[in-house]
Design a protein around this motif. Sequence first.
Motif, PDB file in Angstrom:
ATOM      1  N   ARG A   1      14.195  -2.561  -2.546  1.00 33.20           N
ATOM      2  CA  ARG A   1      13.405  -2.098  -3.437  1.00 33.20           C
ATOM      3  C   ARG A   1      12.986  -0.754  -2.875  1.00 33.20           C
ATOM      4  NH1 ARG A   1      11.295  -7.576  -5.745  1.00 33.20           N
ATOM      5  NH2 ARG A   1      12.720  -7.653  -7.756  1.00 33.20           N
ATOM      6  N   LEU A   2      12.610  -0.906  -1.827  1.00 33.95           N
ATOM      7  CA  LEU A   2      12.101   0.564  -0.926  1.00 33.95           C
ATOM      8  C   LEU A   2      13.313   1.599  -0.811  1.00 33.95           C
ATOM      9  CD1 LEU A   2      10.290   2.368   0.685  1.00 33.95           C
ATOM     10  CD2 LEU A   2      10.877   0.894   2.714  1.00 33.95           C
ATOM     11  N   MET A   3      14.308   0.894  -0.731  1.00 37.78           N
ATOM     12  CA  MET A   3      15.500   2.129  -0.779  1.00 37.78           C
ATOM     13  C   MET A   3      15.781   2.674  -2.205  1.00 37.78           C
ATOM     14  SD  MET A   3      18.331  -0.416   1.370  1.00 37.78           S
ATOM     15  CE  MET A   3      17.677  -1.220   2.663  1.00 37.78           C
TER      16      MET A   3
ATOM     17  N   HIS B   1       0.881  -1.212   0.158  1.00 36.73           N
ATOM     18  CA  HIS B   1       0.078  -0.107   0.088  1.00 36.73           C
ATOM     19  C   HIS B   1       0.834   1.128   0.109  1.00 36.73           C
ATOM     20  CE1 HIS B   1      -3.846  -2.292   0.836  1.00 36.73           C
ATOM     21  NE2 HIS B   1      -2.970  -2.916   1.518  1.00 36.73           N
ATOM     22  N   GLY B   2       2.297   1.252  -0.101  1.00 36.95           N
ATOM     23  CA  GLY B   2       3.082   2.188  -0.156  1.00 36.95           C
ATOM     24  C   GLY B   2       3.323   2.852   1.226  1.00 36.95           C
ATOM     25  N   TYR B   3       2.721   2.272   2.459  1.00 39.08           N
ATOM     26  CA  TYR B   3       3.105   2.854   3.744  1.00 39.08           C
ATOM     27  C   TYR B   3       4.449   2.818   4.261  1.00 39.08           C
ATOM     28  CZ  TYR B   3      -2.054   1.755   4.297  1.00 39.08           C
ATOM     29  OH  TYR B   3      -3.321   1.767   3.952  1.00 39.08           O
ATOM     30  N   ALA B   4       5.244   1.780   3.925  1.00 39.50           N
ATOM     31  CA  ALA B   4       6.780   1.773   4.216  1.00 39.50           C
ATOM     32  C   ALA B   4       7.381   2.941   3.322  1.00 39.50           C
ATOM     33  CB  ALA B   4       7.443   0.584   3.743  1.00 39.50           C
ATOM     34  N   THR B   5       7.098   3.178   2.213  1.00 38.34           N
ATOM     35  CA  THR B   5       7.734   4.399   1.476  1.00 38.34           C
ATOM     36  C   THR B   5       7.350   5.729   1.864  1.00 38.34           C
ATOM     37  OG1 THR B   5       7.571   2.952  -0.462  1.00 38.34           O
ATOM     38  CG2 THR B   5       7.724   5.312  -0.863  1.00 38.34           C
TER      39      THR B   5
END
Length: 193
Positions: free
Chosen positions: A147-149, A111-115
Amino acid sequence: MPLHPDYPLRGERLLLRPFTRGDVDAVYAYRRREDVARYLFDVALSREECALAIQQRIGQTALEREEDKIILAVELQQTGALVGEVTLILRSLDARQGEIGWIFSPDYHGHGYATEAARILLDLAFGPGDMHRVMARCDVRNDSSWRLMERLQMRREAHFREHAIFKGEWDQEYIYAILRREWLGRSAAMAGQ
């Protein structure tokens, strides 16, 4: 460079706030899972271990000395659900170096929360925290983390091969980083769009 943020930190959908004793069950729901612990230095936590970890995190809300940590609960503004946690560590006071990290419940992946939470933390690090460089690390097999990084436009600076024993086997680790001027330039470019 002491950093004592005003909480909560707000994003579009998220609040980053200090932990409370009432967070134990929500954190235990994901920290007890083997799939969450797989790439962490910790093993899956018992409820008692989770309660002790939360008690420590309650006081980790400011940076004053090297190795100080800010560890915050990530909460959905709309529902109040605790979906994960983020960390900012002061690695070098003189060189203004930090490290970020995150742990999120698999129930809220995709859901893009970590980003969003990591961006809020980088804004804190490079804004009021006045850091020069922030790095992050992960196991090479942790695709979602590296991938988040990359979504954060961090640069892969190292790939360590068999540099340590991690949970009984040789570890491979990626190191990513971003400089203050890169983050601020990226933020300015996004604001201009």
